[in-house]
Design a protein around this motif. Structure first.
Motif, PDB file in Angstrom:
ATOM      1  N   VAL A  71      28.097  39.250  23.960  1.00 31.44           N
ATOM      2  CA  VAL A  71      27.484  38.854  25.148  1.00 31.44           C
ATOM      3  C   VAL A  71      25.814  39.173  25.577  1.00 31.44           C
ATOM      4  N   ILE A  72      24.464  38.299  25.481  1.00 32.07           N
ATOM      5  CA  ILE A  72      23.648  39.082  25.513  1.00 32.07           C
ATOM      6  C   ILE A  72      22.244  37.645  26.596  1.00 32.07           C
ATOM      7  N   LEU A 109      28.140  40.394  13.052  1.00 27.11           N
ATOM      8  CA  LEU A 109      27.701  40.813  14.690  1.00 27.11           C
ATOM      9  C   LEU A 109      27.700  39.216  15.036  1.00 27.11           C
ATOM     10  N   LEU A 110      28.793  38.928  16.078  1.00 24.61           N
ATOM     11  CA  LEU A 110      28.120  37.571  16.874  1.00 24.61           C
ATOM     12  C   LEU A 110      27.477  38.098  18.359  1.00 24.61           C
ATOM     13  N   LEU A 111      26.197  37.238  18.177  1.00 21.95           N
ATOM     14  CA  LEU A 111      25.584  37.548  19.876  1.00 21.95           C
ATOM     15  C   LEU A 111      25.064  35.583  20.469  1.00 21.95           C
ATOM     16  N   VAL A 112      26.309  35.518  21.742  1.00 25.50           N
ATOM     17  CA  VAL A 112      26.458  35.021  22.951  1.00 25.50           C
ATOM     18  C   VAL A 112      25.893  34.540  23.344  1.00 25.50           C
ATOM     19  N   ASN A 113      24.459  33.780  23.462  1.00 23.45           N
ATOM     20  CA  ASN A 113      23.757  34.214  24.713  1.00 23.45           C
ATOM     21  C   ASN A 113      24.189  33.541  26.225  1.00 23.45           C
ATOM     22  N   GLU A 114      24.751  33.969  26.945  1.00 21.92           N
ATOM     23  CA  GLU A 114      25.268  34.468  28.443  1.00 21.92           C
ATOM     24  C   GLU A 114      24.674  33.077  29.618  1.00 21.92           C
ATOM     25  N   ARG A 115      23.477  32.913  28.924  1.00 25.05           N
ATOM     26  CA  ARG A 115      22.917  31.420  29.906  1.00 25.05           C
ATOM     27  C   ARG A 115      23.384  30.121  29.428  1.00 25.05           C
ATOM     28  N   ASN A 116      24.055  30.654  28.295  1.00 24.10           N
ATOM     29  CA  ASN A 116      24.629  29.223  27.827  1.00 24.10           C
ATOM     30  C   ASN A 116      26.738  29.497  28.381  1.00 24.10           C
ATOM     31  N   THR A 117      26.709  29.360  29.562  1.00 23.84           N
ATOM     32  CA  THR A 117      27.416  29.021  30.340  1.00 23.84           C
ATOM     33  C   THR A 117      29.142  28.235  29.714  1.00 23.84           C
ATOM     34  N   VAL A 118      28.804  27.575  28.451  1.00 24.07           N
ATOM     35  CA  VAL A 118      29.972  26.693  28.427  1.00 24.07           C
ATOM     36  C   VAL A 118      30.271  27.863  26.765  1.00 24.07           C
ATOM     37  N   THR A 119      29.124  28.139  26.491  1.00 23.14           N
ATOM     38  CA  THR A 119      29.776  28.988  25.434  1.00 23.14           C
ATOM     39  C   THR A 119      30.582  30.294  25.766  1.00 23.14           C
ATOM     40  N   GLU A 132      15.769  30.895  23.021  1.00 20.93           N
ATOM     41  CA  GLU A 132      16.352  30.666  24.294  1.00 20.93           C
ATOM     42  C   GLU A 132      17.430  30.391  24.518  1.00 20.93           C
ATOM     43  N   HIS A 133      17.330  28.846  24.229  1.00 19.45           N
ATOM     44  CA  HIS A 133      18.761  27.600  24.614  1.00 19.45           C
ATOM     45  C   HIS A 133      19.780  27.835  23.095  1.00 19.45           C
ATOM     46  N   ALA A 134      19.359  28.679  22.407  1.00 17.03           N
ATOM     47  CA  ALA A 134      20.996  28.551  21.674  1.00 17.03           C
ATOM     48  C   ALA A 134      21.946  28.878  21.735  1.00 17.03           C
TER      49      ALA A 134
END
Length: 298
Positions: free
Chosen positions: A162-163, A193-203, A172-174
């Motif tokens: 999570v980054i 490697l699965l990268l999850v956007n920490e700014r997308n709180t739902v995911t 930025e919004h992905a």
């Protein structure tokens, strides 16, 4: 359990008594189940079991002297990551019955597939004075036991992080990005490697709750899995070296992609799947959506 045929004397099975492996959960310890349906790579595991060894009988039935040191060892192997390692070694000396509590702590990032837990009673040190029919080498197995735990879940089964996408070259919004590197012969664990956007709180929250997902989390994880499966299949089909006749090493990216295609499109050849994808990309996308059973959550 099938008893191993050893080239030296070994004790009877009942010289070692084992209790069931226990899995530590938020609600306390439970008997280790056959599978963990909600497991994902962020879920670390802690397991323990009680083992009792009749040292006198173990030595006498193996033809060992009464002062021979023994070792009780636990080793883990994860088929999904092709990683393994020692969990605990306990040296046993003296006589009578020795009671040992084995405890194992494992990082979720090191696991995947089926977790194999091997417990073994070993000769601790080389015995130069051993009889010809007795074990003499350090590490000789006197007794062994194997239990397994299938790790499966709604989250894609590969490493993730999570980054903050704002600090990367990703949009930025992905919500997420699946990164695939290396060739088909490369190890899967090092290629995906699965990268999850920490700014997308739902995911990000869905992955935090992957161990005990809410209905909304299951929907998000289902969407991520469907998208990851699509990316992986398209990556595979875009490589001309990828076909059903190719032989990929166990644990390699090629073997993982081949297994995924067989799972999603049973009975279909890679050639047929590739032709369908190239002739009708939109219809193929719907085929994939149906194959991964998107949003069919319990």
């Amino acid at each position: 359990m099938t008893r191993r045929v050893l080239p030296y004397r070994s004790p009877s099975e009942d010289v070692v008594t084992v209790e069931a492996w226990l899995l530590e959960t938020e609600d306390g310890e439970i008997a280790m189940p056959e599978a963990l349906p909600d497991w994902d790579y962020q879920m670390d595991l802690r397991l323990s079991r009680i083992v009792r060894v009749d040292l006198d009988r173990a030595r006498s039935q193996s033809g060992l002297p009464t002062d021979a040191a023994l070792t009780l060892a636990a080793v883990w192997t994860a088929t999904g990551s092709s990683l393994s390692g020692p969990a605990q070694h306990v040296r046993l000396i003296g006589g009578g019955t020795s009671t040992v509590k084995l405890e194992i702590g494992l990082r979720g990032a090191d696991l995947g597939g089926v977790l194999l837990l091997d417990t073994a009673l070993l000769l601790a040190a080389r015995r130069a004075d051993a009889r010809p029919s007795s074990p003499r080498r350090a590490g000789s197995i006197l007794w062994s036991d194997r239990e397994s735990l299938r790790l499966q879940g709604d989250a894609p089964q590969f490493p993730m992080a999570v980054i903050d996408f704002a600090r990367t070259s990703f949009p930025e919004h992905a919500a997420w990005h699946l990164q695939i590197s290396g060739g088909l012969e490369s190890a899967t664990m090092g290629s995906l490697l699965l990268l999850v956007n920490e700014r997308n709180t739902v995911t990000a929250t869905a992955f935090e709750n992957a161990g005990r997902p809410r209905p909304v989390d299951r929907i998000v994880l289902s969407a991520v899995y469907a998208d990851a499966a699509r990316i992986m299949v398209e990556h595979a089909l875009g490589n001309e070296d990828f076909d059903e006749d190719a032989h990929f090493p166990d644990g390699s990216l090629g073997a993982t992609l081949l297994s995924l295609c067989e799972q999603l499109f049973p009975g279909q050849s890679i050639t047929d799947i590739r032709l369908r994808q190239r002739r009708s990309p939109a219809l193929f996308a719907s085929d994939l959506q149906a194959a991964v059973k998107m949003f069919e959550v319990s």
